[in-house]
Design a protein around this motif. Structure first.
Motif, short mmCIF file in Angstrom:
data_model
loop_
_atom_site.label_atom_id
_atom_site.label_comp_id
_atom_site.label_asym_id
_atom_site.label_seq_id
_atom_site.Cartn_x
_atom_site.Cartn_y
_atom_site.Cartn_z
N SER A 229 50.92 84.46 42.55
CA SER A 229 49.64 84.03 43.14
C SER A 229 48.53 85.02 42.73
CB SER A 229 49.78 83.98 44.66
OG SER A 229 48.55 83.71 45.27
N TYR B 103 47.64 84.19 50.68
CA TYR B 103 47.65 82.73 50.46
C TYR B 103 48.26 82.01 51.66
CZ TYR B 103 52.36 84.05 48.98
OH TYR B 103 53.62 84.59 48.94
N ASN C 190 49.84 77.87 51.43
CA ASN C 190 49.61 77.82 49.98
C ASN C 190 48.13 77.62 49.69
OD1 ASN C 190 49.35 75.24 50.83
ND2 ASN C 190 50.69 74.32 49.29
N LEU D 285 44.67 79.98 49.21
CA LEU D 285 44.11 81.32 49.09
C LEU D 285 42.94 81.53 50.07
CD1 LEU D 285 44.00 81.78 45.21
CD2 LEU D 285 45.40 83.11 46.80
#
Lengths: 291, 291
Positions: free
Chosen positions: B153, B158, B173, B175
């Motif tokens: 990532s 996140y 999932n 950010l």
């Protein structure tokens, strides 16, 4: 000028008693609209039947608190990205932040909970909270009511090591600014210097600051050149370069008008977090009916 | 199009053997120029006669290390403002960061120094280091070579608490994005959805993404309206609103051309950190001679 778009990101804000949901998935883009949070449930049970308290407890249990029951908590400005301050949170501090939506920490020196702003009224209004991959570090992403630092500085990070090492100073006086805000700061500095450098040959920025016709002509020209990179299928590096020109010149205009880029970004955020209901209404009353 | 401006902020980078100074106080604004760091001194003594090592020691002494000899160190992307990761630094980690200009931490679990990227090659190239008002928290302001998180990532943050509480998920999932990047992300999402929503009435963003003529016409129109707020002496709130329009529409064009706003901000930073020598040369060779 009134346009709209849908399917934005969505975020949820939660308190033990009330579930606030800001729907960005149906957001609108139109002037004169405001950011709203919709109350979806005024109950301790969410729509899936889970107790909100239980969910919060499960979340708190999932965090890797250190041997003192603490995790690092970083407050960040949701519009500018500036790191405002860093403290520590324990279970109660994080739970309080989720409930009150005011950034709350645990003071190690005073062994007590404290909400930033409880004395100064400069609260940090938390829009969302993020955990890191290790679950031992927390971001409070929010909007400050005023300067965060007890010194009156916008953020607590105003001491650059580079200045300390070069100038042999004990204290710094330059904020940790990322690129967009470093540009804004520089333009503001040129603007402040205008009176004192009257007889010197002005820099390009100063010429733009002094001549509205030149400035507006350049903004229109650069916007046109940005478009031409698309129209003429130019290389993407040229697009990036022209966009930098547009941004720079437009930011000089913001300086002339005494507008902060943070205010512009706040408008963008608010347009994107409009509720679905408002969006639907605005569309039905939209003259063009095309948005 | 080739324009320049001077008197930028200045920053210093220091190693025990070499003093790197990036002079922003004479920086230029012109395409095809690059960010340079000038070596001002290849000695352990600075121009004021202070030993560089002594200065670093004095700096390290001034930091309030905790009972384990650590301070919080936060790595932040200098262009986007994204908080990339958070770790801890001890004296050696901070000294190593200043020397190598690669973000370096002290791993509490392994009781060892580690430089982010030593395994993945995704180093964080530190441009400057900031201390907070209490001298117990550090920002490494730098540019990452690639994704920072070990998961791949972009950043370690996140996992939004709001999603965890709402969706009863174990992992997030999304950010932690500030306003400009949330907008960019949303436009990218609309772009990705174009193929799957062919038969639906498109949103405004999708219409712009599909129609270059409409998009360019809107960008020119919005740039004109921004200028008019200056030309017609309109209220500053109108300027902010029009600038939001310019930014939004220009960012749709960036999406069409597959250009990241981070790349645009990097260009702005590099233009503003050009050396005085280069700037002087560029001015003397500038055709217009007006910059």
């Amino acid at each position: 000028m009134a346009v709209s778009y849908y399917y934005m990101l969505q975020s949820v804000r939660l308190s033990p008693k009330t579930l606030f949901i800001s729907r960005r998935d149906c957001s609108g883009y139109s002037h004169k609209r405001r950011n709203r949070h919709i109350t979806f449930a005024s109950t301790e049970r969410s729509e899936k039947g889970f107790s909100v308290d239980t969910k919060v407890d499960t979340l708190l249990d999932s965090i890797k608190w250190d041997d003192k029951g603490l995790a690092v908590a970083i407050a960040q400005n949701i519009d500018t990205g500036a790191i405002l301050m860093q403290g520590f949170a324990n279970r109660k501090a994080l739970a309080t932040t989720l409930t009150s939506r005011k950034a709350t920490f645990f003071s190690r020196s005073r062994s007590a909970l404290w909400t930033k702003g409880e004395t100064s009224n400069n609260f940090i209004n938390v829009h969302d909270v993020f955990l890191d991959c290790d679950r031992d570090s927390i971001i409070y992403l929010g909007k400050p009511d005023g300067p965060t630092c007890h010194t009156g500085s916008e953020t607590c990070y105003y001491t650059p090591v580079s200045d300390l090492l070069k100038q042999d100073k004990d204290e710094g006086n330059r904020l940790a600014l990322t690129s967009l805000y470093a540009l804004e700061s520089t333009i503001a500095q040129r603007n402040a210097e205008l009176a004192s450098t009257e007889n010197q040959k002005p820099s390009w920025t100063k010429r733009l600051l002094l001549d509205n016709n030149l400035l507006c002509s350049k903004i229109r020209e650069e916007a046109g050149e940005l478009c031409q990179t698309l129209e003429n299928n130019e290389d993407k590096s040229q697009t990036a370069s022209e966009m930098a020109d547009v941004l720079y010149h437009a930011m000089v205009l913001l300086a002339v008008k005494d507008v902060k880029i943070e205010d512009v970004l706040q408008i963008i955020r608010q347009r994107f977090s409009q509720s679905g209901i408002e969006e639907k209404r605005s569309r039905s009353s939209n003259k063009s009916g095309k948005d």
